[in-house]
Scaffold this motif. Structure first.
Motif, PDB file in Angstrom:
ATOM      1  N   UNK A   1       0.861  -1.172  -0.039  1.00 48.84           N
ATOM      2  CA  UNK A   1       0.306  -0.088  -0.450  1.00 48.84           C
ATOM      3  C   UNK A   1       0.812   1.359   0.238  1.00 48.84           C
ATOM      4  N   UNK A   2       0.440   2.209  -0.967  1.00 45.79           N
ATOM      5  CA  UNK A   2       1.369   2.925  -0.735  1.00 45.79           C
ATOM      6  C   UNK A   2       0.746   4.660  -0.263  1.00 45.79           C
ATOM      7  N   UNK A   3       1.957   5.203   1.055  1.00 45.89           N
ATOM      8  CA  UNK A   3       1.041   6.706   0.859  1.00 45.89           C
ATOM      9  C   UNK A   3       1.926   7.715   0.866  1.00 45.89           C
ATOM     10  N   UNK A   4       1.110   8.568   0.012  1.00 48.80           N
ATOM     11  CA  UNK A   4       2.183   9.658  -0.407  1.00 48.80           C
ATOM     12  C   UNK A   4       1.516  10.699  -1.225  1.00 48.80           C
ATOM     13  N   UNK A   5       1.879  11.587  -0.817  1.00 49.82           N
ATOM     14  CA  UNK A   5       0.821  12.799  -0.954  1.00 49.82           C
ATOM     15  C   UNK A   5       1.557  14.257  -0.988  1.00 49.82           C
ATOM     16  N   UNK A   6       1.699  15.405  -2.377  1.00 50.45           N
ATOM     17  CA  UNK A   6       2.357  16.720  -1.349  1.00 50.45           C
ATOM     18  C   UNK A   6       3.168  16.984  -0.723  1.00 50.45           C
ATOM     19  N   UNK A   7       4.151  17.234  -0.334  1.00 47.91           N
ATOM     20  CA  UNK A   7       3.856  18.008   0.846  1.00 47.91           C
ATOM     21  C   UNK A   7       4.442  19.480   1.010  1.00 47.91           C
ATOM     22  N   UNK A   8       4.367  20.796   1.510  1.00 44.09           N
ATOM     23  CA  UNK A   8       5.047  21.430   1.214  1.00 44.09           C
ATOM     24  C   UNK A   8       5.855  22.327   2.333  1.00 44.09           C
ATOM     25  N   UNK A   9       6.236  23.006   2.588  1.00 44.69           N
ATOM     26  CA  UNK A   9       7.429  24.063   3.395  1.00 44.69           C
ATOM     27  C   UNK A   9       6.614  23.921   4.440  1.00 44.69           C
ATOM     28  N   UNK A  10       7.871  23.524   5.346  1.00 42.58           N
ATOM     29  CA  UNK A  10       7.204  23.525   6.359  1.00 42.58           C
ATOM     30  C   UNK A  10       6.716  22.499   7.735  1.00 42.58           C
ATOM     31  N   UNK A  11       6.305  21.663   6.625  1.00 45.15           N
ATOM     32  CA  UNK A  11       5.405  20.342   6.943  1.00 45.15           C
ATOM     33  C   UNK A  11       6.280  19.498   6.941  1.00 45.15           C
ATOM     34  N   UNK A  12       5.909  18.108   7.887  1.00 45.43           N
ATOM     35  CA  UNK A  12       6.886  16.807   7.410  1.00 45.43           C
ATOM     36  C   UNK A  12       5.978  15.907   7.437  1.00 45.43           C
ATOM     37  N   UNK A  13       6.826  14.506   7.324  1.00 45.34           N
ATOM     38  CA  UNK A  13       6.458  12.969   7.127  1.00 45.34           C
ATOM     39  C   UNK A  13       7.713  12.316   7.633  1.00 45.34           C
ATOM     40  N   UNK A  14       6.852  11.130   8.207  1.00 52.08           N
ATOM     41  CA  UNK A  14       7.772  10.337   8.885  1.00 52.08           C
ATOM     42  C   UNK A  14       7.774   8.978   7.496  1.00 52.08           C
ATOM     43  N   UNK A  15       9.116   8.123   7.715  1.00 47.22           N
ATOM     44  CA  UNK A  15       9.302   6.926   6.831  1.00 47.22           C
ATOM     45  C   UNK A  15       9.604   6.079   7.808  1.00 47.22           C
ATOM     46  N   UNK A  16       8.541   5.079   8.175  1.00 48.20           N
ATOM     47  CA  UNK A  16       8.758   3.946   9.096  1.00 48.20           C
ATOM     48  C   UNK A  16      10.385   3.158   8.666  1.00 48.20           C
ATOM     49  N   UNK A  17      11.329   2.332   9.732  1.00 52.44           N
ATOM     50  CA  UNK A  17      12.499   1.907   9.055  1.00 52.44           C
ATOM     51  C   UNK A  17      12.547   1.053   8.247  1.00 52.44           C
ATOM     52  N   UNK A  18      13.076   0.961   7.429  1.00 54.14           N
ATOM     53  CA  UNK A  18      13.690  -0.425   7.021  1.00 54.14           C
ATOM     54  C   UNK A  18      11.809  -0.304   5.731  1.00 54.14           C
ATOM     55  N   UNK A  19      11.464   0.631   5.531  1.00 57.84           N
ATOM     56  CA  UNK A  19      10.181   0.959   3.817  1.00 57.84           C
ATOM     57  C   UNK A  19      10.554   1.692   3.528  1.00 57.84           C
ATOM     58  N   UNK A  20      10.335   1.203   2.222  1.00 55.96           N
ATOM     59  CA  UNK A  20      10.711   2.036   0.986  1.00 55.96           C
ATOM     60  C   UNK A  20       9.724   3.175   0.536  1.00 55.96           C
ATOM     61  N   UNK A  21      10.952   4.743   0.380  1.00 50.92           N
ATOM     62  CA  UNK A  21      10.218   5.619   0.442  1.00 50.92           C
ATOM     63  C   UNK A  21      10.927   6.250  -0.698  1.00 50.92           C
ATOM     64  N   UNK A  22      10.101   7.243  -1.085  1.00 50.91           N
ATOM     65  CA  UNK A  22      11.177   8.463  -2.086  1.00 50.91           C
ATOM     66  C   UNK A  22      10.097   9.528  -2.415  1.00 50.91           C
ATOM     67  N   UNK A  23      10.871  10.519  -3.513  1.00 51.95           N
ATOM     68  CA  UNK A  23      10.422  11.703  -3.592  1.00 51.95           C
ATOM     69  C   UNK A  23      10.666  12.354  -4.587  1.00 51.95           C
ATOM     70  N   UNK A  24       9.797  13.384  -5.510  1.00 55.50           N
ATOM     71  CA  UNK A  24       9.461  13.912  -6.085  1.00 55.50           C
ATOM     72  C   UNK A  24      10.027  14.852  -6.351  1.00 55.50           C
ATOM     73  N   UNK A  25      10.520  16.553  -6.825  1.00 51.87           N
ATOM     74  CA  UNK A  25       9.975  17.920  -6.746  1.00 51.87           C
ATOM     75  C   UNK A  25       9.476  18.104  -7.684  1.00 51.87           C
ATOM     76  N   UNK A  26       8.176  18.150  -7.525  1.00 53.14           N
ATOM     77  CA  UNK A  26       6.759  18.830  -8.985  1.00 53.14           C
ATOM     78  C   UNK A  26       6.556  20.256  -8.088  1.00 53.14           C
ATOM     79  N   UNK A  27       7.763  21.154  -7.632  1.00 50.66           N
ATOM     80  CA  UNK A  27       6.781  22.318  -7.572  1.00 50.66           C
ATOM     81  C   UNK A  27       7.835  22.993  -9.186  1.00 50.66           C
TER      82      UNK A  27
END
Length: 230
Positions: A146-172
């Motif tokens: 299951x994918x947990x993803x969305x766009x986060x912006x300046x001042x926001x925080x996200x947690x990536x649990x240990x050992x789980x695959x995660x990713x990022x892409x600049x959409x700005x």
């Protein structure tokens, strides 16, 4: 039976409890050890063998510790950008001695427009990522795919649990800056494309696993094999 004692059989509940304790201690011992003193600035001037664990290097004498040992200025500016549009400066006790034995490390990442932080995971740490500037599509995949993803912006925080695959892409529309913090001074990192196509896994296995031809596998490998092996 005469002359002999009965053979004691462990109850199912006790057996289950023993297994639980065993797993519990494995988790504890796989984490960074708790410090036994306020801090330990590695005494790098000594002629000792360098290891992946800075906590194995003798500490500086307390009278030799200075404020600069607890200050790091190496993330004021972005580093060099890769072909995928990311610049990453990792900070660990090797580069910032004040982190030694504190059970943490961090990273500054900058992403060009459409730049990507390829899917990867940290086997020994949970990551907290903070958006300093920009808009970043961020997410992770759990063990049920299951994918947990969305766009986060300046001042926001996200947690990536240990050992789980995660990713990022600049959409700005401008370069994005992200700070990541780990609850281990040696979190480790394995990028999915590199460990699959750049580690030397048998081509036949990859062909069957991904439905690719040997020619396609070879073409992909050229992008991920270490330069000294390609």
């Amino acid at each position: 039976m005469k002359g002999g004692g009965r053979r004691k059989v462990m109850s199912p509940i006790l057996a289950l409890f023993s297994v639980f304790l065993s797993l519990h201690y494995q988790v504890i011992y796989s984490s960074d050890p708790d410090p036994v003193q306020d801090f330990c600035i590695p005494h790098t001037a000594l002629n000792v063998t360098r290891t992946m664990r800075s906590d194995l290097i003798p500490c500086k004498n307390l009278v030799d510790v200075i404020p600069d040992d607890f200050i790091f200025s190496g993330i004021k500016h972005p580093g060099n950008f890769s072909d995928s549009g990311i610049s990453a400066i990792s900070v660990s006790p090797k580069t910032f001695p004040g982190l030694n034995t504190q059970g943490m490390s961090f990273v500054r990442s900058d992403l060009k427009v459409n730049g990507v932080n390829a899917p990867h995971f940290h086997p020994r740490a949970t990551e907290i990522t903070y958006i300093v500037q920009g808009r970043v599509y961020s997410g992770f995949v759990d063990s049920t795919n299951r994918v947990f993803a969305r766009i986060i912006e300046k001042g926001e925080v996200m947690v990536f649990p240990r050992g789980l695959v995660h990713f990022q892409m600049n959409v700005g529309r401008s370069t994005a800056t992200v700070f990541g913090s780990f609850n281990s001074q040696n979190p480790g990192m394995q990028k999915i494309p590199s460990i699959i196509f750049g580690s030397g896994i048998n081509d036949k296995l990859l062909e069957k696993a991904f439905g690719l031809t040997s020619k396609q596998i070879g073409k992909i490998r050229k992008k991920f094999l270490p330069k000294n092996l390609s």
